[in-house]
Structures are given as C-alpha cells and as structure tokens.
Design a protein around this motif. Structure first.
Motif, PDB file in Angstrom:
ATOM      1  N   UNK A  52      -3.644   5.760  -3.340  1.00  0.00           N
ATOM      2  CA  UNK A  52      -2.477   6.044  -3.978  1.00  0.00           C
ATOM      3  C   UNK A  52      -1.743   4.515  -3.980  1.00  0.00           C
ATOM      4  N   UNK A  53      -1.771   3.861  -2.989  1.00  0.00           N
ATOM      5  CA  UNK A  53      -1.108   2.654  -2.908  1.00  0.00           C
ATOM      6  C   UNK A  53      -1.917   1.593  -3.736  1.00  0.00           C
ATOM      7  N   UNK A  54      -3.049   1.761  -3.979  1.00  0.00           N
ATOM      8  CA  UNK A  54      -3.766   0.819  -5.087  1.00  0.00           C
ATOM      9  C   UNK A  54      -3.224   1.153  -6.448  1.00  0.00           C
ATOM     10  N   UNK A  65       1.821  -1.880   2.866  1.00  0.00           N
ATOM     11  CA  UNK A  65       1.357  -0.390   3.387  1.00  0.00           C
ATOM     12  C   UNK A  65      -0.018  -0.128   3.192  1.00  0.00           C
ATOM     13  N   UNK A  66      -0.537  -0.610   2.031  1.00  0.00           N
ATOM     14  CA  UNK A  66      -1.799  -0.532   1.659  1.00  0.00           C
ATOM     15  C   UNK A  66      -2.884  -1.275   2.696  1.00  0.00           C
ATOM     16  N   UNK A  75       2.636  12.948  -1.469  1.00  0.00           N
ATOM     17  CA  UNK A  75       4.212  12.662  -1.312  1.00  0.00           C
ATOM     18  C   UNK A  75       4.350  11.015  -1.643  1.00  0.00           C
ATOM     19  N   UNK A  76       3.505  10.125  -1.585  1.00  0.00           N
ATOM     20  CA  UNK A  76       3.584   8.880  -2.076  1.00  0.00           C
ATOM     21  C   UNK A  76       3.690   8.778  -3.672  1.00  0.00           C
ATOM     22  N   UNK A  77       2.933   9.807  -4.193  1.00  0.00           N
ATOM     23  CA  UNK A  77       2.621   9.604  -5.667  1.00  0.00           C
ATOM     24  C   UNK A  77       3.969  10.230  -6.272  1.00  0.00           C
ATOM     25  N   UNK A 106      -1.383  -1.230  -9.080  1.00  0.00           N
ATOM     26  CA  UNK A 106      -1.742  -1.270 -10.595  1.00  0.00           C
ATOM     27  C   UNK A 106      -0.583  -0.992 -11.512  1.00  0.00           C
ATOM     28  N   UNK A 107       0.144   0.003 -11.135  1.00  0.00           N
ATOM     29  CA  UNK A 107       1.226   0.290 -12.023  1.00  0.00           C
ATOM     30  C   UNK A 107       2.220  -0.615 -12.015  1.00  0.00           C
TER      31      UNK A 107
END
Length: 163
Positions: free
Chosen positions: A137-139, A87-88, A55-57, A143-144
């Motif tokens: 996913x948070x990483x 969040x991370x 869902x995060x993605x 990065x994005x």
C-alpha cells in the motif's frame, strides 16, 4: 483493499462471538470454550494487521500535521513523500524478519501451551502477510504521488468532518 476491511471486520465479529460464548459458557454452565482465547488472539492479529493496509488505503491511519499544514504546498508534498518512503522502509524492516520467523514457526509446528495446543504459526504468517500488504500500500501511495494522481480517499466527494 476493501476485501481487507471486510476480513478485518469479520474478524471483529468472530472475536465478539467467541468471547460471548466463552463468558456465557463459564458463567452459566461452568464450561469455558476451550481454545477460545487462543482463537481470539489469532483473530486479533487479522483484525489489526489486515486493517492497517486498508486504513492506509483510505487515509484513516493517524497523521500528525500540526506543523506541516502551515507550510507551502510544495513543502507539504515533500513531507508527504518522505513520510511514505520512511514508512515503507520501516514496514519492510518489520515484515522481513516477521516472514522469517513465520516460516521458522511453521517448520517447527510451533504451538502454545494450554488445554488446547493451539498452533502459533498461523498468527505469525498472517502478521507477516499483513505487514507486506501494508508495504504494498505504501508503494501504491508512492506511485500515486509520482504519477500525480489523487488519492482514492480524496476522490470521493464525501463531506470532511473535521475541517
């Protein structure tokens, strides 16, 4: 992360089948599906904790942007980064002790009480794995953000429903 969505959806289907068989067995034959509730609990862990990263993605987790959306774009980006970082950190703070607990549970062969002594350690391991996948996913989101790449959910030219 598409695989996680599929696994999460399959867990939902299995829960439906198990509960249906259990209820039908109890009602029609007075024979419950022993271990069905415990299996459903294990699958619920898969459903929730694997679904979080997926869902995060896809940016489908809840966000509260009541005030942030009225800020200038640079401030919005700043809040986005702070959100990812916070969040991370929170997810890692949950994943680390969950991992330790899962390993301890595995070493002890922890099992629940009931007609079927259902092992608890698989659910604990899956919970920890799901949290670490969410942290990854948070990483990826961080990065994005720094690479100034669009989020995959934004790259799709799908119509926005709530705009």
């Amino acid at each position: 992360m598409l695989a996680l969505s599929i696994v999460s959806g399959f867990a939902t289907l299995l829960i439906i089948v198990i509960v249906t068989v259990d209820v039908a067995g109890r009602f029609l034959f007075n024979m419950p599906f022993h271990g069905g509730v415990e299996a459903s609990e294990l699958l619920m862990v898969v459903l929730v904790f694997f679904g979080l990263a997926a869902a995060q993605q896809q940016r489908q987790n809840y966000t509260i942007e009541l005030l942030v959306r009225h800020l200038p774009p640079q401030a919005q980006r700043g809040f986005e980064l702070v959100g990812y970082l916070v969040c991370f950190v929170i997810v890692v703070m949950l994943a680390w002790p969950s991992t330790k607990q899962a390993l301890s549970s595995f070493e002890r062969g922890e099992a629940g009480f009931g007609v079927v002594p259902f092992p608890l350690w698989p659910a604990r391991i899956l919970l920890a794995v799901g949290l670490w996948l969410l942290a990854v996913q948070f990483l990826c989101d961080i990065y994005r953000f720094f690479a100034d790449r669009p989020h995959p959910a934004e790259a799709v030219d799908a119509p926005k429903v709530f705009e």
